[in-house]
Design an enzyme around this catalytic site. Structure first.
Site: not given
Ligand code: ATP
Ligand code: MG
Length: 549
Positions: A28, A256, A266
């Site tokens: 995102e 994760r 984020k």
């Molecule tokens: P955050 O919680 O930091 O905002 P998010 O999951 O909302 O992260 P996205 O931009 O939606 O962020 O994530 C894109 C991809 O990265 C998704 O497939 C998500 O599962 C993966 N991802 C995000 N954080 C992690 C993490 N800590 N470890 C592994 N994969 C991750």
């Molecule tokens: Mg997300």
């Protein structure tokens, strides 16, 4: 081989999707990528590379309130820097028309309705995992009315927050995600960074993600474990419009990445940036890709770390010591060893010719000529570390003292201290020594052993540089599990700014060049560095406790 690769190999053996492998990385664009995302990137792009497939980049841009092109640009830049190549770039917003049509189809089939309750009312009816929810009073409104109201939502006739479109599934389902999930909401307050003001309604994650996977032809939709509970809904939506037996995407989940002494969200990182608690997304203390890069982490080091931790189906916490160990391991192979003096005291070699400067050729890494050599100017007056001289030497102190021990100047001559000068407060201002002209490193006399070698920089050619000594951002191991606000847990000593005197060879150092400052640590040229003011960031100290553990 990790468990996702095992699944992919089995699918290939069974000839699923005619042997086609397609993944996507779906960030995102509401923040910068962090090292957690890199774990997902290595998986998504790694699977495609290994099995001759394609990994596309898809921006999951369904919430215009938080998204921006600044983030889109940083994300593409970071992925390329990590060394991955995507097939195509897609945006969930590319599918807004198709998703809208699908929502209309759902309404027409009696599978969706417009709810006029407030968010609080809807939440209050959700029930609990062990207790069924209650039906909304709007659940059975006529199809025609739903169509008209959804259209009105999109036309901008309804205020933000006043209505939502919900899928009509099952308010008693043990999986809470099936209790009539919201699939569309109104957002009129923020234009979308790509579609502007064209849309007043935006699809929710659950409605957009699986469908986008389907539209693109994704075969393996890989994400993190928190989506396990969403998977039945992911499949349910697909089931509504894709006949059984036809191609459909499947979702798989892995654990994760969480690392000690930092946060991996984020939202929290944005807070740190907005409140000025760090210098920006690329602050070298941040776990973002750009922060790590600025700290001096190489793409290879970050990818090697991800390789080491692997993929499982259980959540855990990785010791930041492993990350630090990995960057040392990588830089050890390539970073030139140079002298930088942090607490300088002047050394005068009394028997060295006045005004003479000779150039010493030094190997960048001892015994590794392939890493190159450089010139070290040597002269009568040198900077050495204050701690390398003691006025009161003793038999356990092998460096300079008037006891007369021989000490080698790194890459140069053997010297013996003869005395020193002090100021009124008793601080040593100058150390005096004599050198042995026949003892130069690289000559026959250079083989003579001493118990200690010390670092030095010639005074007239030394460069005054700034050094930013970074440490862990948080003072506690797991800031996210602490009951205090995470902003109160920051390490007050995570940055010390100091100066040092570096060899003249570093005048040609370019941004992102890596060095090992002998006995001090790994350093990288900071992006703020100029010809007039060299700035180095400490990537990691030399001490590594990881292997002992
Ligand atoms: P955050 O919680 O930091 O905002 P998010 O999951 O909302 O992260 P996205 O931009 O939606 O962020 O994530 C894109 C991809 O990265 C998704 O497939 C998500 O599962 C993966 N991802 C995000 N954080 C992690 C993490 N800590 N470890 C592994 N994969 C991750
Ligand atoms: Mg997300």
């Amino acid at each position: 081989m990790n468990f996702i690769e095992e699944i992919v190999e089995k699918d290939l053996q069974e000839g699923l999707n005619d042997g086609r492998i397609q993944t996507r990385f779906p960030p995102e664009p509401n923040g910068y990528l962090h090292i957690g995302h890199v774990k997902a990137i290595c998986m998504d792009f790694g699977i495609a590379e290994k099995y001759n497939g394609i990994c596309n980049l898809r921006f999951d841009d369904t919430n215009p309130v938080k998204e921006d092109v600044e983030y889109v640009d940083s994300i593409t830049n970071d992925i390329a820097w990590l060394g991955f190549r995507w097939g195509k770039i897609f945006y969930a917003s590319d599918y807004f028309d198709r998703l809208y049509d699908l929502a209309i189809r759902f309404i027409k089939e009696g599978k969706a309705y417009v709810d006029e309750q407030t968010a609080e009312e809807i939440a209050a009816q959700k029930g609990t995992p062990t207790q069924a929810g209650q039906n909304s009073p709007y659940r059975d409104r006529p199809i025609e009315e739903n169509l008209r109201l959804f259209q009105a939502m999109q036309n901008g006739e309804i205020e933000e927050g006043k209505m939502v479109l919900r899928a009509k599934i099952d308010m008693a389902n043990p999986n809470m995600h099936f209790r009539d999930p919201i699939i569309y909401r109104i957002i009129t307050s923020h234009p979308h960074h790509r579609t502007g003001k064209r849309w007043n309604v935006y699809p929710m994650y659950d409605f957009a993600h699986g469908q986008s996977d389907y539209f693109e032809g994704v075969t393996h939709s890989i994400c993190t474990l928190e989506f396990v509970v969403h998977r039945p809904l992911y499949d349910w939506f697909i089931d509504q419009f894709v006949p059984q037996g036809e191609y459909r995407p499947h979702q798989y989940e892995f654990n994760r990445l969480n690392i000690t002494y930092t946060v991996m969200s984020k939202r929290k990182m944005l807070q740190l940036v907005k409140e000025g608690l760090v210098a920006g997304w690329d602050d070298p203390r941040m776990p973002t890709v750009c922060g790590l890069r600025r700290r001096g982490y190489t793409a290879q080091a970050i990818r090697s770390f991800i390789d080491k931790i692997g993929y499982t189906k259980v959540e855990g916490m990785i010791d930041v010591g492993l990350l630090e160990h990995t960057v040392r391991e990588c830089l050890k192979e390539t970073a030139p060893r140079v002298c930088a003096i942090f607490d300088p005291v002047k050394l005068i070699i009394t028997n060295y010719p006045e005004g003479q400067i000779e150039n010493i050729t030094a190997e960048n890494i001892d015994g590794k000529p392939e890493v190159g050599t450089r010139q070290m100017p040597f002269g009568k007056e040198l900077w050495i570390e204050r701690e390398d001289f003691r006025q009161e030497g003793d038999k356990n102190f092998y460096r300079l003292s008037p006891m007369g021990r021989e000490v080698r100047l790194k890459n140069a001559y053997i010297i013996q201290a003869t005395g020193c000068e002090q100021d009124a407060e008793g601080n040593i201002t100058t150390v005096y020594a004599t050198y042995d002209p026949t003892s130069k490193s690289g000559t026959e006399g250079g083989n003579r052993k001493t118990k200690a070698t010390i670092n030095w920089v010639e005074c007239t050619t030394a460069i005054d540089a700034q050094a930013r000594l970074y440490d862990r951002l948080f003072a506690v191991e797991n800031p996210s599990a602490d009951e205090r606000d995470f902003r109160e847990l920051l390490n007050p000593d995570s940055l010390k700014v100091t100066t040092c005197k570096v060899e003249s060879a570093l005048s040609n150092a370019k941004m992102q060049d890596h060095f090992q400052f002998l006995k001090q640590g790994y350093f990288v040229v900071d992006d703020d560095s100029t010809k007039e003011q060299l700035i180095f960031n400490r990537t990691a100290s030399l001490k590594d406790n990881w292997l002992k553990k």
